[in-house]
Design an enzyme around this catalytic site. Structure first.
Site, PDB file in Angstrom:
ATOM      1  N   CYS A   1     -54.670 -47.776 -65.618  1.00  0.00           N
ATOM      2  CA  CYS A   1     -53.972 -48.456 -66.709  1.00  0.00           C
ATOM      3  C   CYS A   1     -52.524 -47.998 -66.810  1.00  0.00           C
ATOM      4  O   CYS A   1     -52.195 -46.866 -66.462  1.00  0.00           O
ATOM      5  CB  CYS A   1     -54.661 -48.133 -68.032  1.00  0.00           C
ATOM      6  SG  CYS A   1     -56.008 -49.235 -68.382  1.00  0.00           S
TER       7      CYS A   1
ATOM      8  N   ARG B   1     -62.529 -54.821 -67.391  1.00  0.00           N
ATOM      9  CA  ARG B   1     -62.572 -53.556 -66.641  1.00  0.00           C
ATOM     10  C   ARG B   1     -63.489 -52.558 -67.339  1.00  0.00           C
ATOM     11  O   ARG B   1     -64.083 -51.699 -66.677  1.00  0.00           O
ATOM     12  CB  ARG B   1     -61.169 -52.946 -66.563  1.00  0.00           C
ATOM     13  CG  ARG B   1     -60.287 -53.556 -65.501  1.00  0.00           C
ATOM     14  CD  ARG B   1     -59.074 -52.675 -65.277  1.00  0.00           C
ATOM     15  NE  ARG B   1     -59.461 -51.280 -65.394  1.00  0.00           N
ATOM     16  CZ  ARG B   1     -58.699 -50.341 -65.936  1.00  0.00           C
ATOM     17  NH1 ARG B   1     -57.521 -50.621 -66.404  1.00  0.00           N
ATOM     18  NH2 ARG B   1     -59.134 -49.085 -65.994  1.00  0.00           N
TER      19      ARG B   1
ATOM     20  N   LYS C   1     -68.376 -46.388 -69.575  1.00  0.00           N
ATOM     21  CA  LYS C   1     -67.529 -46.592 -68.383  1.00  0.00           C
ATOM     22  C   LYS C   1     -67.097 -45.249 -67.789  1.00  0.00           C
ATOM     23  O   LYS C   1     -67.248 -45.019 -66.588  1.00  0.00           O
ATOM     24  CB  LYS C   1     -66.277 -47.387 -68.769  1.00  0.00           C
ATOM     25  CG  LYS C   1     -65.169 -47.312 -67.735  1.00  0.00           C
ATOM     26  CD  LYS C   1     -63.964 -48.140 -68.089  1.00  0.00           C
ATOM     27  CE  LYS C   1     -62.850 -47.443 -68.801  1.00  0.00           C
ATOM     28  NZ  LYS C   1     -61.941 -46.616 -68.019  1.00  0.00           N
ATOM     29  N   ASN C   2     -66.535 -44.376 -68.641  1.00  0.00           N
ATOM     30  CA  ASN C   2     -65.949 -43.157 -68.080  1.00  0.00           C
ATOM     31  C   ASN C   2     -66.984 -42.160 -67.575  1.00  0.00           C
ATOM     32  O   ASN C   2     -66.645 -41.221 -66.856  1.00  0.00           O
ATOM     33  CB  ASN C   2     -64.983 -42.523 -69.090  1.00  0.00           C
ATOM     34  CG  ASN C   2     -63.736 -43.369 -69.270  1.00  0.00           C
ATOM     35  OD1 ASN C   2     -63.478 -44.282 -68.468  1.00  0.00           O
ATOM     36  ND2 ASN C   2     -62.968 -43.113 -70.320  1.00  0.00           N
TER      37      ASN C   2
ATOM     38  N   ASP D   1     -58.185 -43.207 -76.506  1.00  0.00           N
ATOM     39  CA  ASP D   1     -58.541 -44.565 -76.090  1.00  0.00           C
ATOM     40  C   ASP D   1     -58.747 -45.498 -77.296  1.00  0.00           C
ATOM     41  O   ASP D   1     -58.706 -46.709 -77.148  1.00  0.00           O
ATOM     42  CB  ASP D   1     -59.804 -44.538 -75.218  1.00  0.00           C
ATOM     43  CG  ASP D   1     -59.589 -43.677 -73.983  1.00  0.00           C
ATOM     44  OD1 ASP D   1     -58.541 -43.814 -73.356  1.00  0.00           O
ATOM     45  OD2 ASP D   1     -60.465 -42.851 -73.664  1.00  0.00           O
TER      46      ASP D   1
ATOM     47  N   ARG E   1     -49.357 -40.156 -65.129  1.00  0.00           N
ATOM     48  CA  ARG E   1     -50.661 -39.477 -65.211  1.00  0.00           C
ATOM     49  C   ARG E   1     -50.834 -38.603 -63.978  1.00  0.00           C
ATOM     50  O   ARG E   1     -51.480 -38.988 -63.008  1.00  0.00           O
ATOM     51  CB  ARG E   1     -51.785 -40.512 -65.328  1.00  0.00           C
ATOM     52  CG  ARG E   1     -51.692 -41.293 -66.632  1.00  0.00           C
ATOM     53  CD  ARG E   1     -52.649 -42.429 -66.671  1.00  0.00           C
ATOM     54  NE  ARG E   1     -54.019 -42.006 -66.897  1.00  0.00           N
ATOM     55  CZ  ARG E   1     -55.062 -42.832 -66.853  1.00  0.00           C
ATOM     56  NH1 ARG E   1     -54.871 -44.107 -66.595  1.00  0.00           N
ATOM     57  NH2 ARG E   1     -56.286 -42.389 -67.066  1.00  0.00           N
TER      58      ARG E   1
END
Ligand code: EPZ
Length: 411
Positions: A115, A395, A22-23, A303, A120
């Site tokens: 999230c 997600r 994903k990232n 994570d 952040r």
């Protein structure tokens, strides 16, 4: 439909294949807009964050086709900035700042969402853009960036930030001269982006170390690239296998990317067998407590911290988990305590006393990794657990429930 009901006392057995990261994908997709010709990305995960990104791009005039896991992006029709409403739904929309600034010397991007894991800031991204000659203004909830002369710069990041490192790399590829990023993030996703950009004609050296050098070029072209495997999805199945005392072969991965987790699992007494592109995880009835500190790569990944905490409730003794990346990432603790876990939170450290028999109950979450963590907690609990808000999982995990079901789990 937003409720997931899981019977406790289940064991994961079998093998599972991991999807693309994903990232990585959410940085590679905007990166392809730096060219005027089409790019092909393979192994793109079919997850909600990717679909939101594609919606943002469609709205900006970009054409794409997404068949199975192959994404073809044609940036030719790109005609506008991202819609504030869509950009707000996805934190990684901030990569459009670097991309648009590089391509048009101008960008307007809505302040990013994402999230619920605490404050952040993106000050390091902006510090980088400013050093490269951009003027940054914040008005109407959006960042407005303009650079009449986008040039290379020597940038020292005050925080090791994945997002800032990648965003500055994106902007620097088409800037004039040399950009040097010091104290850069070393995550595999940063290397993946550098490989993609270099295949597009960029001149990037040092990705994967803490100093990255980018020599600006005049133009980039389309390319064909395969997204790296998702180390966080792989880690999720590794922890789930250990927690349920099962045996799972996790395939289509790069075992080296999982080393920080594999080391901790071994320390606890989990059996880990590494092959070229897979890992076999075998759980055991008893585990030793361990202390974990999350850090930027190659440290233990933040994570996976919520998921690892579930496993530590099963260790015999006291474990400490300190969060050093997203300081208030502890939204999994209250639901875990509701299940009977013996955890005390002191500042950025969770003190976990185990082993505890978790008891199924009604749970709620708004966070991707907490949702995955609670699924694991539910699998090892006594009785039934209901998780509301579980769709957050979609997600970031491709076909998570189907993959769990293929490992013998009843959901
Ligand atoms: C990426 O977030 C991931 N998100 C996160 O994954 C992941 O937790 C994080 O990297 C760390 O690995 C995406 O790729 C979209 P950072 P990012 O910039 O880039 C501070 C998940 O669950 N910081 O590396 O936003 C920041 O507050 C998600 O998949 C600044 O102070 O994270 C944090 O404490 C959640 N100023 C630390 O640095 C800045 O300008 C690391 O953040 C930028 C960051």
């Amino acid at each position: 439909m937003d409720k997931l009901v899981i019977k406790g006392g289940q064991t994961l057995l079998g093998s599972v294949k991991v999807s693309g990261a994903k990232n990585s994908a959410i940085a590679l997709i905007p990166a392809t807009l730096l060219s005027d010709t089409s790019s092909v990305l393979d192994n793109v995960p079919r997850i909600r964050d990717v679909f939101i990104y594609l919606e943002i791009l469609k709205n900006m005039g970009v054409k794409y086709t997404f068949n199975q896991n192959q994404l073809i992006i044609d940036p030719n029709g790109l005609h506008s900035f991202p819609s504030p409403h869509l950009a707000n739904q996805l934190r990684a929309s901030y990569y459009l700042m670097g991309v648009m600034l590089a391509k048009f010397r101008h960008a307007v991007v809505r302040s990013p969402g994402g999230c619920e894991i605490g404050l952040r800031p993106i000050d390091q991204h902006l510090k980088g853009f400013r050093a490269m000659g951009a003027k940054v203004q914040f008005k109407d909830n959006s960042y407005h960036l303009t650079a009449t002369h986008l040039h290379g710069a020597h940038i020292y990041l005050d925080e090791v930030s994945v997002g800032a490192t990648m965003n500055i790399m994106l902007a620097a590829t088409l800037a004039e001269g040399l950009t040097i990023i010091e104290n850069a993030a070393k995550e595999p996703e940063v290397i993946d982006l550098a490989v993609l950009l270099n295949t597009m004609g960029a001149l990037i050296k040092g990705a994967g170390t803490d100093t990255i050098r980018i020599k600006g070029v005049k133009k980039l072209h389309g390319c064909h690239h395969t997204v790296i495997p998702d180390r966080l999805e792989a880690g999720t199945f590794m922890i789930a296998a250990a927690a349920t005392k099962g045996k799972v072969t996790i395939g289509q991965i790069i075992p080296k990317h999982l080393e920080p987790l594999s080391a901790k699992l071994r320390e606890m007494g989990v059996t880990i067998q590494e092959k070229d592109e897979s890992i076999i995880v075998t759980g055991h009835p008893k585990y030793t407590p361990v202390d974990v500190k999350t850090l930027p790569y190659p440290g233990f990944p933040t994570d996976l911290q919520p998921l690892f905490t579930i496993l530590l409730t099963q260790a015999e003794g006291t474990s400490l988990v300190s969060e050093h990346v997203h300081l208030s990432r502890f939204s999994h603790i209250p639901p875990l305590m509701k299940m009977g876990a013996n955890i005390r939170l002191e500042g950025r450290t969770a003190i976990i006393h185990g082993p505890t028999t978790l008891i199924g109950t009604d749970l709620y979450t708004e966070d991707l990794r907490t949702a995955a963590a609670l699924v694991i907690a539910a699998l090892i609990a006594k009785e039934e657990t209901t998780i509301t808000g579980w769709r957050q999982i979609e997600r970031g995990y491709e076909q998570f429930l189907l993959k769990l079901q293929s490992l013998g789990v009843e959901i």
